[in-house]
Design a protein around this motif. Sequence first.
Motif, PDB file in Angstrom:
ATOM      1  N   ALA A  31     -13.869   1.892 -29.831  1.00 21.14           N
ATOM      2  CA  ALA A  31     -14.606   0.928 -29.005  1.00 21.14           C
ATOM      3  C   ALA A  31     -14.049   0.808 -27.597  1.00 21.14           C
ATOM      4  N   ASP A  32     -12.720   0.816 -27.455  1.00 17.05           N
ATOM      5  CA  ASP A  32     -12.134   0.593 -26.135  1.00 17.05           C
ATOM      6  C   ASP A  32     -12.158   1.836 -25.244  1.00 17.05           C
ATOM      7  N   GLU A  33     -12.710   2.954 -25.760  1.00 18.73           N
ATOM      8  CA  GLU A  33     -12.808   4.172 -24.952  1.00 18.73           C
ATOM      9  C   GLU A  33     -14.259   4.589 -24.714  1.00 18.73           C
ATOM     10  N   LYS A  34     -15.185   3.774 -25.132  1.00 17.11           N
ATOM     11  CA  LYS A  34     -16.595   4.114 -24.976  1.00 17.11           C
ATOM     12  C   LYS A  34     -17.039   3.992 -23.519  1.00 17.11           C
ATOM     13  N   HIS A  35     -18.022   4.806 -23.142  1.00 19.61           N
ATOM     14  CA  HIS A  35     -18.655   4.638 -21.828  1.00 19.61           C
ATOM     15  C   HIS A  35     -19.360   3.286 -21.774  1.00 19.61           C
TER      16      HIS A  35
END
Length: 261
Positions: A93-97
């Motif tokens: 989640a914390d690396e999603k565009h």
Amino acid sequence: CKSVPWVRKHTMSWKSSLPPDLVLKPMIESTTKEVHKMLEAFKRREPCKLYFNRPVSATAGADFMRGYLTVIKQPMDLGTVTRKLEEDSKRPADEKHYQFLEDFACDCRQIWKNALVFNEPRGKPEPNKPGSPAYIFDHASKLASDFEAKLAEMHRELEKEAPPCPRLLRARLLLADVRRSPFSEHYRREKDWRKLGDEYVAFLREEMKRPSEPEDLDSITDWLRKVQRQADGEDAGQAAWLVGEAWLAELKRRGGGGWGE
């Protein structure tokens, strides 16, 4: 800096249709599915097939691209949005565009805005036929309006299952979302609307019925901070309620609360 007629048009036509209780919607699995469905429906529309599903560079020549990139600093297209969503399915989640629905919306708005800016009617009216700037401009305007309506519908459905959110937090989130919208560039700072000159101020006073000078997001932010400081003596719950009520009253006094207002 855009022309006053362009800003006039979009001051009146790009009012957000999002509900006033906007709060960020995380891109959980169910939300992502709805986003994919909406995106695919747009990509099937004929104007999108012709102009918005692929990067401009995929069909334009080098000479055209040099001129295009002089005007458009953030190219975007529906194919790139699709690719980002597909990449997000494999990321934490914390690396999603797109960590929130609002992130997705920001990229889509950039597509419409780019088309409107680059194809803005200038001088003598042109024939409105496929491939002409007038044709692309008109369809981008319609797509932008339809997108906001679909997004508002999605927000309303998601809001039914959302946890309670204090008005103070909603006010902050709304202000942050408006500020990052590609359509808010003429309203973020005082110097933005000052560039448009006396004609813009006269337009607001005569057609929008606003006797005061134009507002900008910086001045609204400053006003919200003052209200928050005044509420500091209250307990947390009462302070949030006071700020929320004052915020809504101030937006009503200013004449609205959506983008371009």
